[in-house]
Design a protein around this motif. Structure first.
Motif, PDB file in Angstrom:
ATOM      1  N   PRO A  75       0.807  -1.226   0.000  1.00 44.22           N
ATOM      2  CA  PRO A  75       0.000   0.000   0.000  1.00 44.22           C
ATOM      3  C   PRO A  75       0.842   1.280   0.000  1.00 44.22           C
ATOM      4  O   PRO A  75       0.450   2.275  -0.619  1.00 44.22           O
ATOM      5  CB  PRO A  75      -0.825  -0.106   1.282  1.00 44.22           C
ATOM      6  CG  PRO A  75      -0.888  -1.561   1.590  1.00 44.22           C
ATOM      7  CD  PRO A  75       0.372  -2.160   1.066  1.00 44.22           C
ATOM      8  N   HIS A  76       1.998   1.264   0.668  1.00 47.54           N
ATOM      9  CA  HIS A  76       2.780   2.508   0.737  1.00 47.54           C
ATOM     10  C   HIS A  76       3.408   2.851  -0.614  1.00 47.54           C
ATOM     11  O   HIS A  76       3.979   3.928  -0.770  1.00 47.54           O
ATOM     12  CB  HIS A  76       3.848   2.411   1.837  1.00 47.54           C
ATOM     13  CG  HIS A  76       4.891   1.354   1.611  1.00 47.54           C
ATOM     14  ND1 HIS A  76       4.659   0.023   1.836  1.00 47.54           N
ATOM     15  CD2 HIS A  76       6.174   1.446   1.190  1.00 47.54           C
ATOM     16  CE1 HIS A  76       5.754  -0.673   1.565  1.00 47.54           C
ATOM     17  NE2 HIS A  76       6.692   0.161   1.167  1.00 47.54           N
ATOM     18  N   GLN A  77       3.279   1.946  -1.601  1.00 49.66           N
ATOM     19  CA  GLN A  77       3.809   2.222  -2.949  1.00 49.66           C
ATOM     20  C   GLN A  77       2.690   2.470  -3.969  1.00 49.66           C
ATOM     21  O   GLN A  77       2.964   2.668  -5.151  1.00 49.66           O
ATOM     22  CB  GLN A  77       4.678   1.047  -3.423  1.00 49.66           C
ATOM     23  CG  GLN A  77       5.929   0.871  -2.580  1.00 49.66           C
ATOM     24  CD  GLN A  77       6.657  -0.431  -2.899  1.00 49.66           C
ATOM     25  OE1 GLN A  77       6.193  -1.244  -3.680  1.00 49.66           O
ATOM     26  NE2 GLN A  77       7.796  -0.634  -2.261  1.00 49.66           N
ATOM     27  N   HIS A  78       1.438   2.474  -3.508  1.00 48.72           N
ATOM     28  CA  HIS A  78       0.323   2.621  -4.457  1.00 48.72           C
ATOM     29  C   HIS A  78       0.301   3.993  -5.109  1.00 48.72           C
ATOM     30  O   HIS A  78       0.102   4.130  -6.320  1.00 48.72           O
ATOM     31  CB  HIS A  78      -1.035   2.419  -3.760  1.00 48.72           C
ATOM     32  CG  HIS A  78      -1.367   0.997  -3.472  1.00 48.72           C
ATOM     33  ND1 HIS A  78      -2.494   0.625  -2.771  1.00 48.72           N
ATOM     34  CD2 HIS A  78      -0.736  -0.154  -3.787  1.00 48.72           C
ATOM     35  CE1 HIS A  78      -2.542  -0.689  -2.663  1.00 48.72           C
ATOM     36  NE2 HIS A  78      -1.486  -1.189  -3.258  1.00 48.72           N
ATOM     37  N   LYS A  79       0.467   5.025  -4.308  1.00 50.67           N
ATOM     38  CA  LYS A  79       0.091   6.369  -4.766  1.00 50.67           C
ATOM     39  C   LYS A  79       0.804   6.778  -6.050  1.00 50.67           C
ATOM     40  O   LYS A  79       0.165   7.202  -7.021  1.00 50.67           O
ATOM     41  CB  LYS A  79       0.368   7.387  -3.653  1.00 50.67           C
ATOM     42  CG  LYS A  79      -0.022   8.819  -4.037  1.00 50.67           C
ATOM     43  CD  LYS A  79       0.356   9.799  -2.968  1.00 50.67           C
ATOM     44  CE  LYS A  79       1.155  10.946  -3.597  1.00 50.67           C
ATOM     45  NZ  LYS A  79       1.641  11.905  -2.590  1.00 50.67           N
ATOM     46  N   VAL A  87      -4.121   7.852   5.499  1.00 54.71           N
ATOM     47  CA  VAL A  87      -5.388   8.424   5.039  1.00 54.71           C
ATOM     48  C   VAL A  87      -5.123   9.515   4.007  1.00 54.71           C
ATOM     49  O   VAL A  87      -5.857   9.637   3.018  1.00 54.71           O
ATOM     50  CB  VAL A  87      -6.201   8.960   6.240  1.00 54.71           C
ATOM     51  CG1 VAL A  87      -7.403   9.762   5.770  1.00 54.71           C
ATOM     52  CG2 VAL A  87      -6.655   7.807   7.142  1.00 54.71           C
ATOM     53  N   GLU A  88      -4.062  10.274   4.205  1.00 52.10           N
ATOM     54  CA  GLU A  88      -3.762  11.372   3.279  1.00 52.10           C
ATOM     55  C   GLU A  88      -3.503  10.833   1.873  1.00 52.10           C
ATOM     56  O   GLU A  88      -3.993  11.372   0.887  1.00 52.10           O
ATOM     57  CB  GLU A  88      -2.532  12.159   3.757  1.00 52.10           C
ATOM     58  CG  GLU A  88      -2.718  12.939   5.052  1.00 52.10           C
ATOM     59  CD  GLU A  88      -2.860  12.047   6.291  1.00 52.10           C
ATOM     60  OE1 GLU A  88      -3.603  12.467   7.210  1.00 52.10           O
ATOM     61  OE2 GLU A  88      -2.254  10.948   6.345  1.00 52.10           O
ATOM     62  N   GLU A  89      -2.720   9.781   1.777  1.00 54.05           N
ATOM     63  CA  GLU A  89      -2.424   9.226   0.442  1.00 54.05           C
ATOM     64  C   GLU A  89      -3.660   8.557  -0.149  1.00 54.05           C
ATOM     65  O   GLU A  89      -3.886   8.619  -1.363  1.00 54.05           O
ATOM     66  CB  GLU A  89      -1.257   8.240   0.521  1.00 54.05           C
ATOM     67  CG  GLU A  89       0.057   8.949   0.793  1.00 54.05           C
ATOM     68  CD  GLU A  89       1.272   8.122   0.396  1.00 54.05           C
ATOM     69  OE1 GLU A  89       1.119   6.907   0.144  1.00 54.05           O
ATOM     70  OE2 GLU A  89       2.363   8.714   0.336  1.00 54.05           O
ATOM     71  N   ALA A  90      -4.463   7.921   0.694  1.00 56.93           N
ATOM     72  CA  ALA A  90      -5.703   7.319   0.190  1.00 56.93           C
ATOM     73  C   ALA A  90      -6.609   8.398  -0.384  1.00 56.93           C
ATOM     74  O   ALA A  90      -7.249   8.223  -1.424  1.00 56.93           O
ATOM     75  CB  ALA A  90      -6.424   6.572   1.318  1.00 56.93           C
TER      76      ALA A  90
END
Lengths: 241, 469
Positions: free
Chosen positions: B131-135, B158-161
């Motif tokens: 998930p930390h590489q999705h954005k 939440v910020e990146e989501a």
């Protein structure tokens, strides 16, 4: 409903394109061309397919799912007409042959099965339909207009005119002549709407009715094709391709 | 080798989060029936008998980016989605790329996702990196005009989501964004949802969900530099924890069925078991967690998950004043209260009211599974799963938009209004799937639950956190 759907899909699976027709659209889905060379003498008006059209195929069976519907919301093609085609709403006209030439086509991939209220029916039905109609080989249902005869102004709408038409219909690569009445309504902004319907026999196009003996089910050989086709003129800015 | 080590996964093991089976075949039905359960039978994702042999004519070229354990699961399932062509696979770690290629030998292989985004033939991408590489990848994919399936949780914060969800929201309508909440595409759950919402359970008073599996979650690697990257699930700086990785699906299902957003979450979590080999396991993510998620009107979802015990595996319960429903192993069972009105199997009468247009039946008794006659092949089992349904619908919905645009261009020329109208219709008629809003809201809940667990506290979930403005 679920059982009837299974039967219908099974039935539809056994119908489908015959082998005799030539593939259509094999040259690829190219952008719409300019209006075909029509051989019309004198001033001509060309109309090109616009959005908002609809083509519907209604089929039947003798039991369970007695009616089923396929629909496309895009019809391509063009129509060229000669000087005796009405151009003004309310224009009084003389019945008789109208110089006209045109082609319409519907991409098989644009059809979807629908419920009577227009909602999507089933993806499985669509998949089966594309498979059995060999949608990759026979990409289009095509119609070529050969003859247009004006009957007169429509009684219910003075912008609409009744015609008889004759032309060639190609389904699954098989071409047959068909005749059908059409109503052409003159719309604002130099648009026209062509409305008509014709019932064809599947067997004429190599689509056999299906008999499932165990259930006593027979699909109908009649397919009602009905359409509303919107066309408009191209402006100088848009230009013809 | 220590006993602990022998339980750790190596890189080729499956996380198996979707194919757990508590009891196989007929014994499940027998047990449930003995304790008063009635199996609720609905649609399945697997093709119907009549549909066997139907091969979709139109296919969508899809790429999978991220070939870790779950990415490779998705890839394996995707190879069984007939309307998808696995055109390319991507991972920057050569071993993962090589392993992915074993499942998709004809797919183009690349270590750089940008080459996939530049490929005009590939119109859809599945992003299954941690998930930390999705954005970065999701935003680039949307900018490149690709349809995007983004695994859940959408991001690690939440910020990146929010950034991902807003990018999807503001993207051209021609872009299909699907969040990796596969249950939202599952035929059985789509059937159950109106049933549960209809009041058939009476007043819903409580819900429960659990996920138990004795496994270390640690993947072994011979490459010590790779260790931390491979085991991102075990470290708080990169992991959404058990509740974020697994619980997100179960909690989202509850929110979906209850038609409500949670108001608060309280959590507890510890490393209770996987702390015995500190030399080789320096994880800081709890291996055992509990949470209470509070919904409106006093309805709470009690959740627990552990990596230290497998009893009872994974299931969800909804408790109502007239009946309870258990969802387990892609089946659903209803347990009626003795004093509830005879829903009896006057459900035959109720069927017309509830399900007139769907043809779905609720019936008691002899099912194939009860008779022990249901045996599925591996492929059939995969095709009955929620994840298969979700990927199938992604390929379908993306393909329908692609075709809508092509058909208008072929038939009418480059008419922006007609294209927009056709795209709108394709989007409106799309098969059910989680969108950016569902993905974002589920991520908020899951990440806040993880925060509550890590800090052992109650967090009130502010309504504005769930809004995307």
């Amino acid at each position: 409903m679920k059982k009837s759907f299974l039967i219908l899909v099974g039935a539809f699976a056994m119908a489908g394109c015959g082998q005799k027709g030539a593939a259509t659209g094999a040259a690829g889905d190219q952008p719409p061309a300019a209006a075909p060379a029509s051989g019309i003498s004198g001033p001509k008006t060309a109309f090109y397919a616009k959005s908002g059209s609809k083509m519907r195929i209604d089929g039947t069976a003798n039991m369970i799912h007695k009616e089923w519907i396929l629909q496309s919301t895009v019809i391509g093609g063009s129509l060229e007409v000669g000087p005796n085609f009405p151009t003004q709403p309310g224009q009084s006209v003389q019945p008789g042959k109208v110089e006209a030439a045109g082609k319409a086509f519907m991409l098989v991939s644009s059809f979807h099965s629908i419920e009577a209220d227009g909602r999507p029916y089933k993806v499985e039905m669509d998949d089966r339909m594309y498979q059995q109609m060999k949608a990759e080989q026979y990409k289009r249902i095509e119609y070529t207009l050969k003859e247009l005869t004006l009957q007169g102004q429509s009684k219910t709408n003075n912008s609409a005119y009744d015609f008889d038409s004759k032309g060639d219909l190609t389904i699954c690569g098989v071409t047959k002549p068909i005749a059908m009445p059409v109503v052409i309504t003159l719309m604002p902004n130099n648009m026209i709407k062509v409305v008509g319907s014709v019932t064809v026999k599947g067997t004429d196009f190599g689509v056999e009715p299906v008999t499932l003996k165990a259930l006593g089910l027979v699909t109908g050989d009649d397919y009602k094709l009905s359409f509303e086709w919107n066309l408009g003129q191209r402006t100088a800015a848009a230009g013809a391709k | 080798m220590s006993a602990l080590r022998s339980l750790s996964m190596n890189e080729s093991d499956s996380l198996d989060v979707n194919r757990r089976r508590f009891i196989k075949g007929g014994s499940a039905a027998t047990l449930m029936t003995m304790i008063g359960g009635v199996e609720l039978l609905g649609q399945t994702n697997a093709p119907t008998a009549a549909a066997q042999g139907i091969k979709p004519t139109f296919k969508t070229k899809v790429a999978v980016i991220g070939l870790g354990q779950w990415g490779r699961e998705l890839l394996k399932v995707l190879t069984l989605v007939e309307r998808a062509i696995v055109a390319a696979i991507c991972d920057h770690y050569p071993v993962a790329l090589r392993r992915g290629a074993e499942d998709a030998p004809h797919a183009e292989k690349t270590a750089d996702y940008k080459t996939i985004l530049e490929n005009k033939d590939i119109t859809a991408v599945i992003i299954a990196t941690p998930p930390h590489q999705h954005k970065e990848i999701v935003l680039a994919a949307i900018k490149a005009g690709k349809h995007v399936y983004c695994e859940a949780p959408l991001a690690h914060t939440v910020e990146e989501a929010r950034e991902i969800a807003l990018a999807a929201k503001n993207a051209p309508k021609q872009i299909v964004f699907q969040a990796g909440l596969q249950r939202r595409s599952d035929a059985e759950l789509l059937f159950l949802r109106p049933f549960i919402r209809s009041g058939a359970l009476g007043q819903i008073v409580m819900a429960r969900a659990q996920w138990h599996k004795k496994t270390s979650w640690r993947a072994a690697t011979g490459n010590p530099e790779r260790q931390k990257a491979l085991n991102w699930r075990l470290y708080k700086e990169t992991s959404p924890g058990l509740i974020g990785e697994i619980g997100i699906h179960q909690i989202d299902q509850a929110s979906w069925f209850l038609r409500a957003k949670p108001r608060a979450v309280t959590g507890f979590g510890s490393i209770v078991y996987w702390n015995q080999d500190k030399d080789n396991d320096d994880r800081d993510v709890p291996d055992t967690v509990q949470a209470v998620i509070e919904y409106p009107e006093g309805v709470n979802l009690v959740y627990h998950a552990t990596l230290a015990n497998s009893f009872d595996a994974s299931y969800e319960m909804f408790y109502g004043s007239d009946a309870a429903v258990m969802l387990r192993d892609e089946k659903a069972w209803m347990f009626k209260e003795v004093d509830s009105a005879l829903l009896g199997w006057e459900v035959y009468a109720v069927k017309e009211t509830f399900y007139k247009d769907t043809g779905i039946s609720l019936r008691v008794g002899a099912s194939k599974s009860a008779q022990g006659t249901e045996t599925l092949t591996h492929d059939e089992e995969v095709k009955a799963s929620a994840i298969w349904a979700a990927l199938d619908k992604f390929a379908l919905n993306a393909g329908e938009v692609n075709r809508a645009v092509e058909n208008v261009k072929t038939s009418l020329g480059d008419d922006p209004e007609a294209i927009a109208e056709a795209v709108d219709k394709a989007r409106k008629d799309a098969a059910p799937a989680a969108g950016y809003l569902e993905g974002y809201q589920a991520t908020v809940t899951a990440l806040k639950a993880n925060e509550a667990i890590n800090q052992r506290k109650r967090i009130e979930l502010k309504p504005e956190w769930y809004e995307l403005t």
